[in-house]
Design an enzyme around this catalytic site. Structure first.
Site, short mmCIF file in Angstrom:
data_model
loop_
_atom_site.label_atom_id
_atom_site.label_comp_id
_atom_site.label_asym_id
_atom_site.label_seq_id
_atom_site.Cartn_x
_atom_site.Cartn_y
_atom_site.Cartn_z
N ASP A 81 0.64 -6.26 -8.56
CA ASP A 81 0.58 -5.03 -7.78
C ASP A 81 -0.13 -3.92 -8.58
O ASP A 81 0.18 -3.73 -9.77
CB ASP A 81 2.04 -4.64 -7.48
CG ASP A 81 2.20 -3.67 -6.34
OD1 ASP A 81 1.30 -3.58 -5.51
OD2 ASP A 81 3.27 -3.01 -6.29
N HIS A 82 -1.03 -3.20 -7.94
CA HIS A 82 -1.63 -1.97 -8.52
C HIS A 82 -2.21 -2.12 -9.92
O HIS A 82 -1.97 -1.27 -10.78
CB HIS A 82 -0.59 -0.83 -8.56
CG HIS A 82 -0.26 -0.29 -7.22
ND1 HIS A 82 -1.14 0.44 -6.46
CD2 HIS A 82 0.86 -0.39 -6.47
CE1 HIS A 82 -0.58 0.77 -5.31
NE2 HIS A 82 0.63 0.26 -5.29
N GLU A 133 -7.59 -1.10 -2.40
CA GLU A 133 -6.94 0.10 -1.82
C GLU A 133 -7.97 1.19 -1.58
O GLU A 133 -8.82 1.46 -2.41
CB GLU A 133 -5.84 0.63 -2.74
CG GLU A 133 -5.18 1.89 -2.17
CD GLU A 133 -3.92 2.34 -2.91
OE1 GLU A 133 -3.20 1.47 -3.43
OE2 GLU A 133 -3.70 3.56 -2.96
N GLY A 209 6.95 0.88 1.43
CA GLY A 209 7.70 0.42 2.61
C GLY A 209 9.13 0.92 2.68
O GLY A 209 9.69 1.04 3.77
N ASN A 229 4.98 -3.91 1.84
CA ASN A 229 5.56 -3.85 0.49
C ASN A 229 6.89 -3.09 0.47
O ASN A 229 6.96 -1.95 0.96
CB ASN A 229 4.62 -3.08 -0.44
CG ASN A 229 3.34 -3.81 -0.74
OD1 ASN A 229 3.10 -4.90 -0.24
ND2 ASN A 229 2.50 -3.20 -1.56
N VAL A 230 7.86 -3.71 -0.14
CA VAL A 230 9.15 -3.03 -0.34
C VAL A 230 9.56 -3.24 -1.80
O VAL A 230 9.63 -4.39 -2.27
CB VAL A 230 10.25 -3.62 0.58
CG1 VAL A 230 11.59 -2.92 0.32
CG2 VAL A 230 9.87 -3.49 2.04
N GLY A 231 9.80 -2.16 -2.51
CA GLY A 231 10.20 -2.27 -3.90
C GLY A 231 11.44 -1.45 -4.21
O GLY A 231 12.47 -1.97 -4.65
P1 13P Z 1 8.41 1.24 -2.38
O1 13P Z 1 8.90 1.01 -3.78
O2 13P Z 1 8.32 2.67 -2.04
O3 13P Z 1 9.15 0.43 -1.38
O4 13P Z 1 6.89 0.72 -2.37
C1 13P Z 1 6.59 -0.56 -2.84
C2 13P Z 1 5.13 -0.69 -2.99
O5 13P Z 1 4.35 -0.24 -2.19
C3 13P Z 1 4.63 -1.40 -4.19
O6 13P Z 1 3.26 -1.26 -4.34
#
Ligand code: 13P
Length: 285
Positions: A81-82, A133, A209, A229-231
């Site tokens: 990610d990123h 992105e 998300g 995406n949920v983190g």
């Molecule tokens: P959140 O942590 O806000 O759910 O976002 C996750 C995300 O987009 C990771 O790139």
């Protein structure tokens, strides 16, 4: 099976659903995330930040994901990610990640295109998917969305050009979401998403998300969101339970008593989100 992001989003597209992409924050929670997907019978994208990958080890994460995907008969893609530098992308691909994100959203448009294209060439030559992105995802302070001023929304015509020139497999769009927002919910710009979706034919990705209202999910899915995406929700859930369990047990009690409830919380969240990621017209519903 262990899959690429493209294989998983292609299948999701046919079913008019979005794939859940969940950030793991430690190795402990990983089996619960994959078993959550297995229990609801859906694929899952496991994603790590560069920092988490370095902390645990790229190769260790790959090995665990592959083993669990095989053991549990669930489709799993592992995504970086990123990433903002090539070294991290090279390390992830060398270790066996099946997907990477190059985040050039902070760069001038042409530089974002050029660098993303270089990552696409490198990754595709090795059978790995790429997410790019365009526009920016907002930030939060203590879980609450900060001002709108720091956001740059994705311009639909830029998205068309970006996709034509880079060949990415998925595109993260800036449509009003914020990373790390767990104390409030955001107003997603659905009309902007609709406009982008009407012009492009690539899986679109929601970042941030956790801060998206669940009642908005169907409209997002109907307008091309194929990776969600949920983190933070997992992080907050795990930590909240850990505070309770670690506070309530003796110091010499097996760590299992503290950590299994945290992992169970993560599994519950993954299952809940995945169950909402199928639209009502999906053949799986
Ligand atoms: P959140 O942590 O806000 O759910 O976002 C996750 C995300 O987009 C990771 O790139």
């Amino acid at each position: 099976m262990y899959k690429t992001l493209k294989e998983i989003t292609d299948a999701a597209d046919k079913l008019n659903m979005t794939v859940g992409a969940f950030n793991m924050h430690n190795l402990e929670m990983l089996p619960s995330m994959i078993r959550g997907a297995q229990e609801v019978g859906l694929p899952i994208v496991i994603q790590t930040s560069v920092a988490t990958a370095q902390y645990i080890g790229y190769d260790v994460i790959v090995a665990v994901c592959k083993q669990l995907a095989n053991n549990d008969l669930v489709d799993v893609a592992l995504h970086l990610d990123h990433a903002r530098d090539f070294d991290a992308i090279r390390a992830a691909i060398a270790a066996g990640y099946s997907s990477v994100m190059f985040d050039g959203s902070n760069l001038p448009f042409k530089e974002n295109i050029a660098k993303t294209k270089a990552v696409v060439d490198y990754a595709h030559a090795r059978g790995v998917s790429v997410e790019g992105e365009l526009g920016t995802i907002g930030g939060t302070e203590e879980g609450i969305s900060v001002s709108e001023d720091d956001k740059e929304y994705t311009r639909p015509n830029d998205a068309v050009r970006f996709l034509a020139e880079t060949g990415v497999d998925a595109l993260a769009v800036g449509i009003g979401t914020n990373h790390g927002q767990f104390k409030s919910k955001t107003n997603v710009k659905i009309p902007l998403l609709k406009e982008i979706h009407s012009l492009v034919d690539v899986p679109l990705v929601i970042h941030g998300g956790t801060g998206v209202k669940e009642e908005d999910y169907p409209e997002l899915i109907n307008n091309g969101i194929r990776k969600f995406n949920v983190g933070t929700e997992l992080l907050v859930g795990w930590t909240a339970v850990a505070k309770e369990t670690f506070g309530a047990t003796e110091v010499n009690k097996s760590l299992r008593y503290n950590i299994i409830p945290c992992n169970d919380k993560v599994k519950e969240i993954v299952k809940h989100k995945l169950s909402l990621f199928m639209n009502s017209d999906s053949p799986l519903k």
